[in-house]
Scaffold this motif. Structure first.
Motif, PDB file in Angstrom:
ATOM      1  N   SER A  85      73.948  27.083  -8.025  1.00 54.89           N
ATOM      2  CA  SER A  85      72.998  28.136  -7.689  1.00 54.89           C
ATOM      3  C   SER A  85      71.670  27.985  -8.417  1.00 54.89           C
ATOM      4  CB  SER A  85      73.599  29.510  -7.990  1.00 54.89           C
ATOM      5  OG  SER A  85      73.909  29.622  -9.364  1.00 54.89           O
ATOM      6  N   ALA A  86      71.642  27.206  -9.468  1.00 55.58           N
ATOM      7  CA  ALA A  86      70.413  27.050 -10.247  1.00 55.58           C
ATOM      8  C   ALA A  86      69.439  26.069  -9.608  1.00 55.58           C
ATOM      9  CB  ALA A  86      70.749  26.583 -11.661  1.00 55.58           C
ATOM     10  N   TYR A  87      69.898  25.310  -8.627  1.00 57.69           N
ATOM     11  CA  TYR A  87      69.082  24.241  -8.064  1.00 57.69           C
ATOM     12  C   TYR A  87      68.427  24.628  -6.756  1.00 57.69           C
ATOM     13  CZ  TYR A  87      71.063  21.057 -11.475  1.00 57.69           C
ATOM     14  OH  TYR A  87      71.403  20.429 -12.649  1.00 57.69           O
ATOM     15  N   ILE A  88      67.256  24.073  -6.539  1.00 56.41           N
ATOM     16  CA  ILE A  88      66.627  24.080  -5.230  1.00 56.41           C
ATOM     17  C   ILE A  88      67.299  22.972  -4.425  1.00 56.41           C
ATOM     18  CG2 ILE A  88      64.493  23.651  -3.957  1.00 56.41           C
ATOM     19  CD1 ILE A  88      63.009  24.675  -6.496  1.00 56.41           C
ATOM     20  N   MET A  89      67.753  23.312  -3.241  1.00 52.69           N
ATOM     21  CA  MET A  89      68.424  22.336  -2.377  1.00 52.69           C
ATOM     22  C   MET A  89      67.485  21.944  -1.242  1.00 52.69           C
ATOM     23  SD  MET A  89      71.217  21.916  -3.906  1.00 52.69           S
ATOM     24  CE  MET A  89      71.989  20.855  -2.671  1.00 52.69           C
ATOM     25  N   GLY A  90      67.398  20.656  -1.017  1.00 56.51           N
ATOM     26  CA  GLY A  90      66.506  20.172   0.028  1.00 56.51           C
ATOM     27  C   GLY A  90      67.212  19.228   0.984  1.00 56.51           C
ATOM     28  N   TRP A  91      66.673  19.165   2.190  1.00 53.10           N
ATOM     29  CA  TRP A  91      67.120  18.186   3.181  1.00 53.10           C
ATOM     30  C   TRP A  91      65.940  17.258   3.504  1.00 53.10           C
ATOM     31  CZ3 TRP A  91      71.954  17.244   4.804  1.00 53.10           C
ATOM     32  CH2 TRP A  91      72.920  18.238   4.609  1.00 53.10           C
TER      33      TRP A  91
ATOM     34  N   ILE B 220      65.491  25.112   0.150  1.00 53.48           N
ATOM     35  CA  ILE B 220      65.840  26.506  -0.071  1.00 53.48           C
ATOM     36  C   ILE B 220      66.027  26.740  -1.556  1.00 53.48           C
ATOM     37  CG2 ILE B 220      68.321  26.028   0.361  1.00 53.48           C
ATOM     38  CD1 ILE B 220      68.455  28.912   1.547  1.00 53.48           C
ATOM     39  N   ARG B 221      65.399  27.789  -2.050  1.00 54.95           N
ATOM     40  CA  ARG B 221      65.508  28.132  -3.459  1.00 54.95           C
ATOM     41  C   ARG B 221      66.795  28.928  -3.700  1.00 54.95           C
ATOM     42  NH1 ARG B 221      61.144  27.266  -6.567  1.00 54.95           N
ATOM     43  NH2 ARG B 221      59.285  26.498  -5.510  1.00 54.95           N
ATOM     44  N   SER B 222      67.122  29.088  -4.951  1.00 56.20           N
ATOM     45  CA  SER B 222      68.320  29.861  -5.287  1.00 56.20           C
ATOM     46  C   SER B 222      68.198  31.297  -4.798  1.00 56.20           C
ATOM     47  CB  SER B 222      68.574  29.822  -6.788  1.00 56.20           C
ATOM     48  OG  SER B 222      67.451  30.329  -7.489  1.00 56.20           O
ATOM     49  N   SER B 223      66.970  31.792  -4.683  1.00 55.71           N
ATOM     50  CA  SER B 223      66.724  33.148  -4.201  1.00 55.71           C
ATOM     51  C   SER B 223      66.916  33.277  -2.693  1.00 55.71           C
ATOM     52  CB  SER B 223      65.299  33.562  -4.556  1.00 55.71           C
ATOM     53  OG  SER B 223      64.367  32.710  -3.891  1.00 55.71           O
ATOM     54  N   GLY B 224      66.954  32.135  -2.019  1.00 50.54           N
ATOM     55  CA  GLY B 224      67.061  32.147  -0.566  1.00 50.54           C
ATOM     56  C   GLY B 224      65.748  31.904   0.149  1.00 50.54           C
TER      57      GLY B 224
ATOM     58  N   ASN C   1      76.160  30.016  -2.216  1.00 55.85           N
ATOM     59  CA  ASN C   1      76.362  29.682  -3.626  1.00 55.85           C
ATOM     60  C   ASN C   1      77.827  29.813  -4.048  1.00 55.85           C
ATOM     61  OD1 ASN C   1      73.656  29.073  -4.003  1.00 55.85           O
ATOM     62  ND2 ASN C   1      73.139  31.160  -4.625  1.00 55.85           N
ATOM     63  N   ALA C   2      78.570  30.682  -3.395  1.00 51.46           N
ATOM     64  CA  ALA C   2      79.983  30.834  -3.723  1.00 51.46           C
ATOM     65  C   ALA C   2      80.785  29.597  -3.334  1.00 51.46           C
ATOM     66  CB  ALA C   2      80.553  32.065  -3.034  1.00 51.46           C
ATOM     67  N   LYS C   3      80.302  28.882  -2.317  1.00 55.27           N
ATOM     68  CA  LYS C   3      80.995  27.677  -1.855  1.00 55.27           C
ATOM     69  C   LYS C   3      80.313  26.401  -2.330  1.00 55.27           C
ATOM     70  CE  LYS C   3      82.919  29.754   2.351  1.00 55.27           C
ATOM     71  NZ  LYS C   3      83.010  29.664   3.826  1.00 55.27           N
ATOM     72  N   ASN C   4      79.240  26.545  -3.117  1.00 56.32           N
ATOM     73  CA  ASN C   4      78.499  25.373  -3.603  1.00 56.32           C
ATOM     74  C   ASN C   4      78.082  24.465  -2.453  1.00 56.32           C
ATOM     75  OD1 ASN C   4      78.841  26.335  -6.158  1.00 56.32           O
ATOM     76  ND2 ASN C   4      80.055  24.620  -6.911  1.00 56.32           N
ATOM     77  N   THR C   5      77.604  25.058  -1.391  1.00 55.32           N
ATOM     78  CA  THR C   5      77.284  24.287  -0.195  1.00 55.32           C
ATOM     79  C   THR C   5      75.952  24.736   0.395  1.00 55.32           C
ATOM     80  OG1 THR C   5      79.638  24.013   0.301  1.00 55.32           O
ATOM     81  CG2 THR C   5      78.089  23.562   2.079  1.00 55.32           C
ATOM     82  N   ALA C   6      75.177  23.743   0.816  1.00 53.35           N
ATOM     83  CA  ALA C   6      73.951  23.989   1.563  1.00 53.35           C
ATOM     84  C   ALA C   6      74.150  23.492   2.985  1.00 53.35           C
ATOM     85  CB  ALA C   6      72.774  23.285   0.906  1.00 53.35           C
ATOM     86  N   TYR C   7      73.407  24.097   3.903  1.00 48.81           N
ATOM     87  CA  TYR C   7      73.571  23.764   5.315  1.00 48.81           C
ATOM     88  C   TYR C   7      72.220  23.499   5.956  1.00 48.81           C
ATOM     89  CZ  TYR C   7      78.016  26.120   4.420  1.00 48.81           C
ATOM     90  OH  TYR C   7      79.236  26.492   3.891  1.00 48.81           O
ATOM     91  N   LEU C   8      72.260  22.742   7.017  1.00 50.23           N
ATOM     92  CA  LEU C   8      71.081  22.569   7.859  1.00 50.23           C
ATOM     93  C   LEU C   8      71.548  22.697   9.303  1.00 50.23           C
ATOM     94  CD1 LEU C   8      68.002  21.986   7.840  1.00 50.23           C
ATOM     95  CD2 LEU C   8      68.607  19.588   8.327  1.00 50.23           C
ATOM     96  N   GLN C   9      71.218  23.822   9.920  1.00 48.22           N
ATOM     97  CA  GLN C   9      71.515  24.032  11.332  1.00 48.22           C
ATOM     98  C   GLN C   9      70.359  23.464  12.141  1.00 48.22           C
ATOM     99  OE1 GLN C   9      74.257  25.462  12.929  1.00 48.22           O
ATOM    100  NE2 GLN C   9      73.234  24.745  14.799  1.00 48.22           N
ATOM    101  N   MET C  10      70.682  22.535  13.025  1.00 47.28           N
ATOM    102  CA  MET C  10      69.649  21.869  13.816  1.00 47.28           C
ATOM    103  C   MET C  10      69.884  22.163  15.286  1.00 47.28           C
ATOM    104  SD  MET C  10      69.347  18.220  11.825  1.00 47.28           S
ATOM    105  CE  MET C  10      70.960  17.655  12.344  1.00 47.28           C
TER     106      MET C  10
ATOM    107  N   ARG D 253      67.150  19.750  -6.949  1.00 50.22           N
ATOM    108  CA  ARG D 253      66.184  19.621  -8.035  1.00 50.22           C
ATOM    109  C   ARG D 253      66.110  20.923  -8.803  1.00 50.22           C
ATOM    110  NH1 ARG D 253      60.934  21.828  -6.781  1.00 50.22           N
ATOM    111  NH2 ARG D 253      60.587  22.142  -4.542  1.00 50.22           N
ATOM    112  N   SER D 254      65.729  20.782 -10.068  1.00 51.17           N
ATOM    113  CA  SER D 254      65.613  21.945 -10.922  1.00 51.17           C
ATOM    114  C   SER D 254      64.316  22.688 -10.610  1.00 51.17           C
ATOM    115  CB  SER D 254      65.616  21.525 -12.382  1.00 51.17           C
ATOM    116  OG  SER D 254      66.786  20.805 -12.699  1.00 51.17           O
ATOM    117  N   THR D 255      64.341  23.975 -10.789  1.00 51.43           N
ATOM    118  CA  THR D 255      63.145  24.799 -10.611  1.00 51.43           C
ATOM    119  C   THR D 255      62.044  24.303 -11.548  1.00 51.43           C
ATOM    120  OG1 THR D 255      64.522  26.694 -10.057  1.00 51.43           O
ATOM    121  CG2 THR D 255      62.246  27.138 -10.685  1.00 51.43           C
ATOM    122  N   GLY D 256      60.844  24.170 -11.038  1.00 46.22           N
ATOM    123  CA  GLY D 256      59.734  23.713 -11.860  1.00 46.22           C
ATOM    124  C   GLY D 256      59.511  22.215 -11.802  1.00 46.22           C
TER     125      GLY D 256
END
Length: 118
Positions: free
Chosen positions: A30-36, A51-55, A73-82, A98-101
């Motif tokens: 949850s602390a990381y920014i997730m990117g595709w 997507i940031r941790s804030s959504g 964040n509960a499932k430690n998973t990011a998604y990309l719906q295309m 990546r870490s914030t900042g």
């Protein structure tokens, strides 16, 4: 350390949809920014969305209106719906964390192939 594993790629006809998943293990997801990102043959890797941790989300112009990034964040998973996929969306899709900042991504998955036929 964070380990990332993408899944959900495949072959789809133009106009179709796919949902990619990026499962993370290791340190606090949850602390990381997730990117595709994606990389087509002969081209450089390009940003798709993050997507940031804030959504809060951000998209490349090519993805706006067709792709949706989300995270659980509960499932430690990011998604990309295309949706409304085009042949030019054909690429290997990678997720990164990546870490914030920071501007550089610290961790990458191995990628998943998406092929869109015309």
């Amino acid at each position: 350390q964070v380990q990332l594993e993408e899944s959900g790629g495949g072959l789809v006809q133009a106009g179709g949809s796919l949902r990619l998943s990026c499962a993370a293990s290791g340190r606090t997801f949850s602390a990381y920014i997730m990117g595709w990102f994606r990389q087509a043959p002969g081209r450089e890797r390009e940003f798709v969305a993050h997507i940031r941790s804030s959504g809060i989300t951000y998209y490349a112009d090519s993805a706006k209106g067709r792709f949706t990034i989300s995270r659980d964040n509960a499932k430690n998973t990011a998604y990309l719906q295309m949706n409304s996929l085009k042949p030019e969306d054909t690429a290997i899709y990678y997720c990164g964390a990546r870490s914030t900042g920071k501007t550089e991504y610290d961790y990458w998955g191995q990628g998943t192939q998406v092929t869109v036929s015309s």
